[in-house]
Motif scaffolding. Structure first.
Motif, mmCIF file in Angstrom:
data_model
loop_
_atom_site.group_PDB
_atom_site.id
_atom_site.type_symbol
_atom_site.label_atom_id
_atom_site.label_comp_id
_atom_site.label_asym_id
_atom_site.label_seq_id
_atom_site.Cartn_x
_atom_site.Cartn_y
_atom_site.Cartn_z
ATOM 1 N N GLY A 54 -5.877 -4.704 -3.302
ATOM 2 C CA GLY A 54 -6.929 -5.019 -2.146
ATOM 3 C C GLY A 54 -6.553 -4.383 -0.658
ATOM 4 O O GLY A 54 -6.167 -2.995 -0.835
ATOM 5 N N ALA A 55 -6.506 -5.260 -0.112
ATOM 6 C CA ALA A 55 -7.076 -4.981 1.478
ATOM 7 C C ALA A 55 -5.578 -3.871 1.721
ATOM 8 O O ALA A 55 -5.031 -3.651 2.982
ATOM 9 C CB ALA A 55 -6.969 -5.927 2.158
ATOM 10 N N PHE A 56 -3.777 -5.188 1.093
ATOM 11 C CA PHE A 56 -3.276 -4.526 0.785
ATOM 12 C C PHE A 56 -2.448 -2.828 1.310
ATOM 13 O O PHE A 56 -1.523 -2.249 1.615
ATOM 14 C CB PHE A 56 -1.719 -5.611 0.339
ATOM 15 C CG PHE A 56 -1.881 -7.479 0.868
ATOM 16 C CD1 PHE A 56 -0.884 -7.052 1.792
ATOM 17 C CD2 PHE A 56 -2.496 -7.540 0.467
ATOM 18 C CE1 PHE A 56 -1.428 -8.141 2.828
ATOM 19 C CE2 PHE A 56 -2.804 -8.899 0.290
ATOM 20 C CZ PHE A 56 -1.775 -9.819 1.367
ATOM 21 N N THR A 57 -3.624 -2.553 0.005
ATOM 22 C CA THR A 57 -3.023 -1.197 -0.484
ATOM 23 C C THR A 57 -3.225 -0.413 0.602
ATOM 24 O O THR A 57 -1.489 0.906 0.582
ATOM 25 C CB THR A 57 -3.996 -0.232 -1.181
ATOM 26 O OG1 THR A 57 -4.629 -1.383 -2.448
ATOM 27 C CG2 THR A 57 -3.738 0.519 -1.657
ATOM 28 N N PRO A 58 -3.769 0.071 1.366
ATOM 29 C CA PRO A 58 -3.314 1.479 2.763
ATOM 30 C C PRO A 58 -1.614 1.325 2.944
ATOM 31 O O PRO A 58 -1.044 2.042 3.489
ATOM 32 C CB PRO A 58 -4.127 1.017 3.656
ATOM 33 C CG PRO A 58 -4.963 0.461 3.053
ATOM 34 C CD PRO A 58 -4.535 -0.421 2.518
ATOM 35 N N TRP A 59 -1.535 -0.282 3.494
ATOM 36 C CA TRP A 59 -0.031 -0.388 3.976
ATOM 37 C C TRP A 59 0.930 -0.335 3.832
ATOM 38 O O TRP A 59 2.307 0.669 3.948
ATOM 39 C CB TRP A 59 0.289 -2.439 4.699
ATOM 40 C CG TRP A 59 -1.019 -2.024 5.735
ATOM 41 C CD1 TRP A 59 -2.292 -3.045 5.468
ATOM 42 C CD2 TRP A 59 -0.658 -1.886 7.368
ATOM 43 N NE1 TRP A 59 -2.730 -2.712 7.402
ATOM 44 C CE2 TRP A 59 -2.103 -2.516 8.034
ATOM 45 C CE3 TRP A 59 0.452 -0.917 7.686
ATOM 46 C CZ2 TRP A 59 -2.223 -1.362 9.061
ATOM 47 C CZ3 TRP A 59 -0.211 -0.756 9.287
ATOM 48 C CH2 TRP A 59 -0.929 -1.661 10.135
ATOM 49 N N LEU A 60 0.666 -0.621 2.242
ATOM 50 C CA LEU A 60 2.062 -0.151 0.653
ATOM 51 C C LEU A 60 1.474 0.834 1.029
ATOM 52 O O LEU A 60 2.861 1.549 0.340
ATOM 53 C CB LEU A 60 1.373 -0.945 -0.211
ATOM 54 C CG LEU A 60 1.750 -2.860 -0.067
ATOM 55 C CD1 LEU A 60 1.428 -3.649 -1.175
ATOM 56 C CD2 LEU A 60 3.233 -3.632 0.497
ATOM 57 N N GLY A 61 0.579 1.635 0.773
ATOM 58 C CA GLY A 61 0.720 3.212 0.695
ATOM 59 C C GLY A 61 1.329 4.419 1.674
ATOM 60 O O GLY A 61 2.204 5.191 1.323
ATOM 61 N N LEU A 62 1.585 3.344 2.539
ATOM 62 C CA LEU A 62 2.449 3.874 3.605
ATOM 63 C C LEU A 62 3.818 3.622 3.739
ATOM 64 O O LEU A 62 4.967 4.693 3.607
ATOM 65 C CB LEU A 62 1.853 3.420 5.308
ATOM 66 C CG LEU A 62 0.882 3.377 6.021
ATOM 67 C CD1 LEU A 62 0.320 3.049 7.691
ATOM 68 C CD2 LEU A 62 0.130 5.137 5.690
ATOM 69 N N ALA A 63 4.027 2.279 2.892
ATOM 70 C CA ALA A 63 5.528 2.027 2.876
ATOM 71 C C ALA A 63 6.358 3.884 1.714
ATOM 72 O O ALA A 63 6.937 3.263 1.533
ATOM 73 C CB ALA A 63 5.643 1.427 2.647
ATOM 74 N N ALA A 64 5.152 3.929 0.993
ATOM 75 C CA ALA A 64 5.296 4.084 -0.238
ATOM 76 C C ALA A 64 5.883 6.525 0.764
ATOM 77 O O ALA A 64 6.902 6.389 -0.114
ATOM 78 C CB ALA A 64 4.299 4.601 -1.038
ATOM 79 N N ALA A 65 4.731 6.056 1.275
ATOM 80 C CA ALA A 65 4.555 7.684 2.356
ATOM 81 C C ALA A 65 5.740 8.076 2.709
ATOM 82 O O ALA A 65 6.528 9.350 2.790
ATOM 83 C CB ALA A 65 3.530 7.928 3.011
ATOM 84 N N MET A 66 6.839 6.518 3.521
ATOM 85 C CA MET A 66 7.838 7.294 4.390
ATOM 86 C C MET A 66 8.705 7.225 3.137
ATOM 87 O O MET A 66 10.086 7.680 3.154
ATOM 88 C CB MET A 66 8.168 5.422 5.124
ATOM 89 C CG MET A 66 6.529 5.175 6.501
ATOM 90 S SD MET A 66 7.607 3.931 6.465
ATOM 91 C CE MET A 66 8.842 4.168 7.275
#
Length: 319
Positions: A64-76
């Motif tokens: 849900g709404a946590f997706t973009p933040w966790l996506g940034l963690a994965a990108a890092m």
């Protein structure tokens, strides 16, 4: 249109386009302060953008709404791991750092497009279902004048980028770890004599540049393009590289330069709404960031001094 209305258009748009440049330029500062030239910032942004978009598409329903933040963690994480290729080539194998960086850019674009075509059967992903949304920063948006201009209708990631610039300055200039990074970039033999592990510090610094570069690419994909293709990252990494040179390899200088280049990038979007730019054809607005980058560096590069050992592989015991 009064000045406050103009600033209300310019500032939020500038922050949107500046944030990825700020983050990526900060990564370049860490790498080059340690003595490792990182031309591969573009490639790190590409990997970060790809990872953030794929993560978002695969896990949006569950997170849900946590997706973009966790996506940034994965990108890092992806950017950090990918940067280790450049670290190994430049530090352990003492390859030409410019050539290694160019190879990183080519490898990043080729490999990510391969996986996009493998997964989706086409050269472009779908739009991400959970992007970042503009919002008012609690508390700060209610401040008189500055609240409406700087903290209303902005992305949290834009504020995060500016905060991280301050954190980077503190780490580099106020902490022992930052002193070690700067020492191996200026005089690695002297640092080695004092017990500093030059290879370890340089590896860590390049890894940090990967974290920031991946984060910058993830932010760009999650706030601007909202998908991934061959044209998602088109020169932003090189503009970030120009920002760190224009900013004299200093986090705050890189922040200021990235804001300037971010404003130039935003002109193609907001130019038609500004009295001074609305009569200028849009094609000139599109090329403005690249022209301004060249002009800025042409007039400034001769007065910018890189760390003395920047780009020079260190061989223990050899002057």
């Amino acid at each position: 249109m009064d000045i406050l209305q103009i600033l209300g258009i310019i500032v939020p748009a500038t922050l949107v386009y500046s944030a990825p440049l700020i983050l990526t330029a900060l990564g370049g500062v860490f790498s080059e302060r340690s003595g490792v030239v990182n031309i591969g910032l573009e490639g790190l942004m590409i990997v970060g953008a790809f990872t953030a978009v794929i993560f978002n598409l695969f896990f949006a329903q569950q997170l849900g709404a946590f997706t973009p933040w966790l996506g940034l963690a994965a990108a890092m994480a992806a950017g950090g791991l990918f940067s280790l290729i450049h670290a190994a080539a430049s530090i352990s194998f003492r390859a030409d750092q410019t050539v290694s960086g160019v190879a990183i850019n080519m490898l990043a674009l080729g490999s990510t497009l391969f996986f996009v075509k493998l997964i989706y059967g086409k050269a472009q992903t779908d739009k991400i279902p959970e992007p970042f949304y503009k919002t008012d920063i609690p508390g700060l948006s209610s401040l008189p004048v500055v609240g409406d201009i700087f903290f209303s209708d902005v992305y949290f990631t834009s504020i995060l980028a500016i905060v991280l610039a301050g954190v980077s300055w503190f780490v580099l200039f106020k902490m022992p770890f930052g002193l070690r990074i700067r020492s191996v970039g200026e005089h690695p033999m002297a640092a080695d004599t004092m017990g500093v592990n030059v290879y370890k510090i340089r590896y860590i610094s390049v890894f940090i540049s990967g974290l920031f570069g991946g984060l910058g690419g993830g932010v760009y994909a999650s706030t601007v393009t909202l998908d991934f293709s061959h044209a998602t990252i088109t020169g932003q990494g090189f503009i970030a590289l120009a920002a760190l040179v224009f900013g004299k390899w200093h986090p705050i200088g890189a922040l200021g330069a990235a804001l300037f280049f971010g404003f130039a990038q935003s002109l193609s979007i907001i130019g038609s709404m500004l009295p001074l730019f609305k009569e200028i054809p849009n094609v000139y607005m599109l090329i403005a960031p690249y022209v301004l980058t060249i002009l800025a560096l042409a007039g400034f590069i001769g007065r910018a001094d890189a760390p003395k050992a920047n780009g020079i592989p260190y061989i223990k015991g050899k002057r």
